[in-house]
Design an enzyme around this catalytic site. Structure first.
Site, mmCIF file in Angstrom:
data_model
loop_
_atom_site.group_PDB
_atom_site.id
_atom_site.type_symbol
_atom_site.label_atom_id
_atom_site.label_comp_id
_atom_site.label_asym_id
_atom_site.label_seq_id
_atom_site.Cartn_x
_atom_site.Cartn_y
_atom_site.Cartn_z
ATOM 1 N N LEU A 193 25.066 88.336 11.117
ATOM 2 C CA LEU A 193 23.927 89.255 11.145
ATOM 3 C C LEU A 193 24.222 90.498 11.976
ATOM 4 O O LEU A 193 23.630 91.550 11.756
ATOM 5 C CB LEU A 193 22.686 88.552 11.708
ATOM 6 C CG LEU A 193 22.197 87.319 10.945
ATOM 7 C CD1 LEU A 193 21.056 86.645 11.700
ATOM 8 C CD2 LEU A 193 21.768 87.699 9.539
ATOM 9 N N GLY A 194 25.120 90.360 12.959
ATOM 10 C CA GLY A 194 25.439 91.493 13.824
ATOM 11 C C GLY A 194 26.592 91.153 14.749
ATOM 12 O O GLY A 194 26.973 89.993 14.898
ATOM 13 N N GLY A 226 28.489 92.317 18.667
ATOM 14 C CA GLY A 226 28.441 93.033 19.936
ATOM 15 C C GLY A 226 29.830 93.057 20.541
ATOM 16 O O GLY A 226 30.817 92.725 19.878
ATOM 17 N N HIS A 227 29.912 93.427 21.815
ATOM 18 C CA HIS A 227 31.210 93.523 22.483
ATOM 19 C C HIS A 227 31.895 92.159 22.596
ATOM 20 O O HIS A 227 33.084 92.027 22.355
ATOM 21 C CB HIS A 227 31.060 94.124 23.873
ATOM 22 C CG HIS A 227 30.598 95.553 23.863
ATOM 23 N ND1 HIS A 227 31.073 96.488 22.980
ATOM 24 C CD2 HIS A 227 29.692 96.206 24.626
ATOM 25 C CE1 HIS A 227 30.498 97.642 23.191
ATOM 26 N NE2 HIS A 227 29.636 97.501 24.184
ATOM 27 N N ALA A 260 30.230 89.137 21.444
ATOM 28 C CA ALA A 260 29.477 88.127 20.704
ATOM 29 C C ALA A 260 29.316 88.529 19.247
ATOM 30 O O ALA A 260 29.438 89.688 18.881
ATOM 31 C CB ALA A 260 28.100 87.942 21.344
ATOM 32 N N VAL A 261 29.006 87.520 18.453
ATOM 33 C CA VAL A 261 28.634 87.726 17.058
ATOM 34 C C VAL A 261 27.332 86.952 16.854
ATOM 35 O O VAL A 261 27.144 85.876 17.425
ATOM 36 C CB VAL A 261 29.755 87.261 16.095
ATOM 37 C CG1 VAL A 261 30.057 85.793 16.244
ATOM 38 C CG2 VAL A 261 29.413 87.586 14.662
ATOM 39 N N VAL A 262 26.409 87.520 16.091
ATOM 40 C CA VAL A 262 25.155 86.832 15.794
ATOM 41 C C VAL A 262 25.223 86.349 14.351
ATOM 42 O O VAL A 262 25.500 87.127 13.434
ATOM 43 C CB VAL A 262 23.933 87.751 16.010
ATOM 44 C CG1 VAL A 262 22.642 87.010 15.649
ATOM 45 C CG2 VAL A 262 23.881 88.248 17.448
ATOM 46 N N LYS A 264 23.554 83.455 18.611
ATOM 47 C CA LYS A 264 24.464 84.387 19.269
ATOM 48 C C LYS A 264 25.636 83.561 19.773
ATOM 49 O O LYS A 264 25.470 82.687 20.612
ATOM 50 C CB LYS A 264 23.748 85.102 20.418
ATOM 51 C CG LYS A 264 24.563 86.201 21.058
ATOM 52 C CD LYS A 264 23.705 86.992 22.051
ATOM 53 C CE LYS A 264 24.448 88.165 22.626
ATOM 54 N NZ LYS A 264 23.568 88.954 23.537
ATOM 55 N N ASP A 299 18.192 97.781 28.064
ATOM 56 C CA ASP A 299 18.900 98.165 26.847
ATOM 57 C C ASP A 299 17.895 98.361 25.711
ATOM 58 O O ASP A 299 18.084 97.868 24.606
ATOM 59 C CB ASP A 299 19.939 97.108 26.483
ATOM 60 C CG ASP A 299 20.947 97.603 25.450
ATOM 61 O OD1 ASP A 299 21.089 98.834 25.282
ATOM 62 O OD2 ASP A 299 21.583 96.752 24.792
#
EC number: 2.7.11.1
Length: 192
Positions: free
Chosen positions: A22-23, A25-26, A28-30, A45, A139
């Protein structure tokens, strides 16, 4: 479960089947996931602990502490934390309408004013609630506001930079480094 792929670690602790991404990050992956017994869809996450330095590990544990503390109708719920040797899995409530950034990009005309006021009020209520608990999100951006269309709600998510504060005291933070802040701004700006 039918339709769920067995790649990317397949199951988490035998309880969740992982599916599409789904997404990212630096660190992590969701992923979309489904509980194997109830069939409930969740967001997971997945943090690769082998890629974290001491600073990032501290942020991760602060995120978990803050998310466990904040329980509000306009904040994505943290259902469960599963910790393994190399990965940390945060099992999160799954929104059904994507994030605000995607919505903005797809709808040039934007929201009608009444709906925009409703969603804005929900975001303000969530932030106010966090501040009453002495939690700062740090954030806030469209990507961290998720639509729950069936419920008629928006909810804050991604407490990766969140922190606790003491009223009247300056919040000390490792994010104060100019180089670190510029790197984050550059990464965010690249998505715009």
């Amino acid at each position: 479960m039918a339709g769920f792929k067995r790649g990317y670690d397949g199951k988490i602790a035998g309880l969740y089947d992982l599916d599409k991404t789904l997404g990212r990050g630096h660190f992590a992956v969701v992923k979309l996931a489904r509980h194997v017994f109830t069939g409930e869809k969740v967001a997971v996450k997945v943090i690769d602990k082998t890629k974290l330095d001491t600073l990032a590990t501290g942020h991760l544990f602060q995120e978990v502490r803050c998310m466990k503390l904040v329980q509000h109708p306009n904040i994505v719920r943290l259902y469960e934390v599963i910790d393994t040797q190399t990965k940390l899995y945060l099992i999160l409530e799954l929104g059904d309408g994507g994030d605000m950034f995607d919505y903005i990009m797809k709808h040039e005309e934007g929201l009608n004013e009444d709906l925009a006021k409703k969603y804005f009020a929900q975001i303000v209520h969530a932030i106010s609630y966090c501040h009453k608990l002495h939690v700062v999100h740090r954030d806030l951006k469209p990507e961290n506001v998720v639509f729950f269309e069936k419920q008629g709600l928006v909810k804050l998510t991604d407490f990766g930079f969140s922190n606790k504060f003491q009223p009247g005291k300056k919040l000390t933070t490792s994010c104060g480094s100019l180089a670190y802040s510029l790197r984050l701004l550059t990464c965010s700006a690249a998505r715009w």
